[in-house]
Design a protein around this motif. Sequence first.
Motif, mmCIF file in Angstrom:
data_model
loop_
_atom_site.group_PDB
_atom_site.id
_atom_site.type_symbol
_atom_site.label_atom_id
_atom_site.label_comp_id
_atom_site.label_asym_id
_atom_site.label_seq_id
_atom_site.Cartn_x
_atom_site.Cartn_y
_atom_site.Cartn_z
ATOM 1 N N LYS A 26 0.848 -1.192 0.000
ATOM 2 C CA LYS A 26 0.000 0.000 0.000
ATOM 3 C C LYS A 26 0.883 1.242 0.000
ATOM 4 O O LYS A 26 1.869 1.320 0.733
ATOM 5 C CB LYS A 26 -0.874 -0.001 1.252
ATOM 6 N N ASP A 27 0.506 2.230 -0.833
ATOM 7 C CA ASP A 27 1.270 3.482 -0.859
ATOM 8 C C ASP A 27 0.667 4.487 0.120
ATOM 9 O O ASP A 27 -0.296 4.182 0.842
ATOM 10 C CB ASP A 27 1.388 4.035 -2.279
ATOM 11 N N GLN B 133 9.968 7.776 -4.923
ATOM 12 C CA GLN B 133 10.472 7.504 -3.586
ATOM 13 C C GLN B 133 9.349 7.705 -2.587
ATOM 14 O O GLN B 133 8.685 8.743 -2.577
ATOM 15 C CB GLN B 133 11.622 8.457 -3.256
ATOM 16 N N GLU B 134 9.079 6.690 -1.773
ATOM 17 C CA GLU B 134 8.069 6.805 -0.734
ATOM 18 C C GLU B 134 8.125 5.601 0.185
ATOM 19 O O GLU B 134 8.720 4.579 -0.144
ATOM 20 C CB GLU B 134 6.665 6.954 -1.310
ATOM 21 N N VAL B 135 7.473 5.735 1.330
ATOM 22 C CA VAL B 135 7.354 4.628 2.267
ATOM 23 C C VAL B 135 6.117 3.823 1.878
ATOM 24 O O VAL B 135 5.047 4.388 1.658
ATOM 25 C CB VAL B 135 7.234 5.137 3.719
ATOM 26 N N PHE C 6 12.818 3.268 -3.414
ATOM 27 C CA PHE C 6 13.370 4.241 -4.367
ATOM 28 C C PHE C 6 13.346 3.628 -5.754
ATOM 29 O O PHE C 6 13.717 2.456 -5.904
ATOM 30 C CB PHE C 6 14.829 4.553 -4.020
ATOM 31 N N PRO C 7 12.927 4.377 -6.771
ATOM 32 C CA PRO C 7 13.075 3.863 -8.130
ATOM 33 C C PRO C 7 14.552 3.624 -8.418
ATOM 34 O O PRO C 7 15.411 4.349 -7.909
ATOM 35 C CB PRO C 7 12.523 4.972 -9.021
#
Length: 144
Positions: free
Chosen positions: A85-86, A116-118, A141-142
């Motif tokens: 889940k983003d 980039q995200e958690v 991270f991409p």
Amino acid sequence: MSRLALLALTACLSVSAMAADVIKGERQETFGDVTVHYNTFNSTFIQPDIAKAAELIRSKNQGVINVSVIKAGQPMVASVTGTVKDLTSKTVPLNFKQVTEQGAIYYLAQYPVDQQEVRTFEIKVQTGDKINTINFNQELFPGE
């Protein structure tokens, strides 16, 4: 898949797992006599020939999650499902495929990594009639 390609994939995943363990601590959960090991990484860490042999998409925008289930020091067959889940709560199902090679059993799934995200992962591992759930967050991270 050829044995050589799977052996190389296993080695690659093991190195990634060891690197994650050194950097972030060991990633495992124990449920009674069953231990679940897991790690996730960008698919660009996999060599092109190994990704092809494992039927994985190698892309800067694709992550891979690797799960293995161990009982009494031996790999065991399980049913592994999950979601990622983003931050906007968009949920993507993880479609795990079982890979068995030279005494190892592991489960692989891919998911998109657009920025980039958690992300929040929920992994369900069923062994017999028991279903155990692992929840964890990881910053992604991409790749390049």
